[in-house]
Write a protein that holds these residues in place. Structure first.
Motif, PDB file in Angstrom:
ATOM      1  N   ASN A 209       0.732  -6.046  -3.370  1.00 20.72           N
ATOM      2  CA  ASN A 209      -0.685  -5.905  -3.050  1.00 20.72           C
ATOM      3  C   ASN A 209      -1.340  -7.283  -3.010  1.00 20.72           C
ATOM      4  N   ARG A 210      -2.413  -7.382  -2.234  1.00 18.84           N
ATOM      5  CA  ARG A 210      -3.129  -8.646  -2.151  1.00 18.84           C
ATOM      6  C   ARG A 210      -3.739  -9.009  -3.508  1.00 18.84           C
ATOM      7  N   THR A 211      -4.285  -7.994  -4.197  1.00 24.39           N
ATOM      8  CA  THR A 211      -4.849  -8.207  -5.528  1.00 24.39           C
ATOM      9  C   THR A 211      -3.804  -7.827  -6.574  1.00 24.39           C
ATOM     10  N   ARG A 228       3.436 -10.351  -4.561  1.00 21.35           N
ATOM     11  CA  ARG A 228       2.259 -10.695  -3.772  1.00 21.35           C
ATOM     12  C   ARG A 228       2.510 -10.254  -2.335  1.00 21.35           C
ATOM     13  N   LEU A 229       1.440 -10.005  -1.606  1.00 22.21           N
ATOM     14  CA  LEU A 229       1.588  -9.549  -0.235  1.00 22.21           C
ATOM     15  C   LEU A 229       2.325 -10.569   0.629  1.00 22.21           C
ATOM     16  N   ASP A 230       2.143 -11.850   0.349  1.00 24.85           N
ATOM     17  CA  ASP A 230       2.800 -12.872   1.160  1.00 24.85           C
ATOM     18  C   ASP A 230       4.292 -13.025   0.817  1.00 24.85           C
ATOM     19  N   THR A 246      -2.392   0.137   3.508  1.00 25.17           N
ATOM     20  CA  THR A 246      -3.418  -0.842   3.146  1.00 25.17           C
ATOM     21  C   THR A 246      -4.632  -0.651   4.047  1.00 25.17           C
ATOM     22  N   SER A 248      -5.753  -3.169   5.828  1.00 30.19           N
ATOM     23  CA  SER A 248      -5.709  -4.326   6.722  1.00 30.19           C
ATOM     24  C   SER A 248      -5.983  -3.921   8.172  1.00 30.19           C
ATOM     25  N   VAL A 252       0.823  -5.558   8.586  1.00 28.59           N
ATOM     26  CA  VAL A 252       1.304  -6.438   7.525  1.00 28.59           C
ATOM     27  C   VAL A 252       2.811  -6.666   7.636  1.00 28.59           C
TER      28      VAL A 252
END
Length: 418
Positions: A209-211, A228-230, A246, A248, A252
């Motif tokens: 997740n981004r957070t 992390r999402l990245d 998500t 987004s 993704v």
């Protein structure tokens, strides 16, 4: 002012259209404020989920709503029109009741939609776009949904989207127990899916997740780990099942990342379930030989077999909803009389004040109180019956009988008193 519902859903529009008009959660309050500036919209709420995007609003003229909807999402109205529906007043109320009760869902009777509608109402309250009419509408809506779920079998043995995701995975892998599962996102749908998959005790469960704080909270609950999402693209080869949902606006996971993951996995199969609208996983991924990609529309086929057992409950639920629609229409109709009632009370108060002031002046001059009170009562009586008496005296011909009946009902006069 009338109530309306406008939108599209999984019954009327394919995923490719639905994802173009989905509202981003963080911009919903702003969108509502923008919508009510489109005269003459007075009240509004927006429900935007994977399966539907709908505007609920009160206005005298609904024709601008579709234009605003298309313009806001930068889609030509002509492109959207074949998929849009607009329900006026009674049909709109019935539609909202049915949606909240799970009767219009892809999975019949699914409970998540009620929570999503409550979120939509909270956002409308935050935007300041709920007035008396729509506030009452949603109060009744939640009451009806509760009644339907508590008095019918509409929610019995429900097959949720999350359970369907597990079922789809088990079509490819004999057991989820031996698989590594990656969840992308940390919202309500991912939480539900994680709970279902966790029940099958997979080898590994990861939340990306981004957070990270939200991911860590979910991972701790299910005994998993976080990314992390990245980091997803790099870690992808280590997972057999990927479930993504998500908010987004862009994918993704792209085709290239999945191709690289398959190569690293030596083309061992992967199940990918994309529950997001707009889609999280590029549609081209479905063309890869060793990927089994499913979208929210695909899950409908999985749950269809469980619907027959609930059809009897649908009839019972529809009867409840129809009765409650009649009740709400009656409330709306009574609201139409409020200005007249207010004006009538104001008129009577003015008459009372005038007679009271006259009586007080007479008593201040030393007039007999008994005579003053007698004059006060006669004055009030004469002024209050002046209007109905004049109405009857001016009635002629065929209208006279109707006028007599009207005044009789208005003052609760029995036939022998007329």
């Amino acid at each position: 002012m009338q109530l309306f519902a406008l939108g599209l859903n999984h019954h009327t529009a394919p995923l490719a259209i639905r994802e173009q008009v989905a509202f981003r959660p963080e911009r919903l309050v702003e969108a509502l404020a923008n919508f009510v500036r489109v005269k003459p919209v007075k009240e509004a709420a927006i429900l935007s989920t994977c399966n539907r995007t709908e505007l609920y609003f009160a206005t005298r003229d609904p024709h601008h709503a579709a234009d605003w909807f298309a313009e806001y999402h930068r889609v030509a109205l002509g492109e959207l029109s074949p998929y849009l529906y607009t329900y006026p007043q009674r049909d709109a109320i019935r539609h909202v009741f049915r949606v909240a009760s799970g009767l219009d869902s892809m999975v019949l009777g699914e409970p998540q939609i009620l929570g999503q509608m409550k979120d939509a109402v909270r956002q409308a309250e935050e935007a300041g776009t709920l007035g008396v009419t729509m506030h009452k509408l949603f109060q009744r809506t939640f009451s009806v949904a509760k009644e339907v779920r508590s008095t019918t079998a509409i929610g019995a043995n429900i097959v949720s989207m999350a359970a369907a995701a597990v079922h789809l995975s088990e079509r490819i892998f004999e057991s989820v127990r031996e698989q590594r599962v990656l969840f992308i996102g940390a919202g309500e749908m991912i939480e539900l899916c994680a709970a279902h998959f966790n029940g099958e005790k997979p080898r590994r469960l990861t939340i990306a997740n981004r957070t990270l704080s939200r991911a860590e909270a979910l991972a701790e609950r299910f005994g998993g780990d976080v990314l992390r999402l990245d980091q997803v693209a790099e870690a992808l080869p280590h997972y057999d099942i990927v479930v993504s949902c998500t908010g987004s606006p862009l994918p993704v996971l792209g085709l290239g990342a999945v191709e690289r993951a398959l190569k690293a996995r030596r083309h061992r199969p992967m199940v990918m379930v994309d529950l997001a609208v707009p889609r999280d996983i590029e549609a081209e991924v479905a063309g890869l030989d060793d990927v089994f990609l499913y979208t929210v529309d695909d899950l409908a086929q999985v749950v269809a077999s469980g619907m027959e057992s609930r059809q009897a409950a649908v009839v019972e639920a529809e009867n409840i909803i129809n009765e409650r629609v009649d009740g709400f229409i009656h409330w709306l109709d009574s609201r139409g009389a409020v200005p007249t009632i207010r004006a009538l009370r104001q008129h009577a108060e003015q008459l009372r004040q005038a007679e009271l002031e006259r009586a007080l002046r007479l008593m201040a001059k030393g007039e007999d109180p008994h005579k003053v009170l007698e004059a006060l009562s006669q004055g009030l009586t004469n002024k209050l019956i002046h209007g109905p008496t004049r109405f009857l005296n001016e009635a002629e011909g065929a209208h006279l009988g109707d006028s007599i009946d009207l005044v009789g009902r208005l003052f609760n006069l029995h036939p022998d008193e007329r």
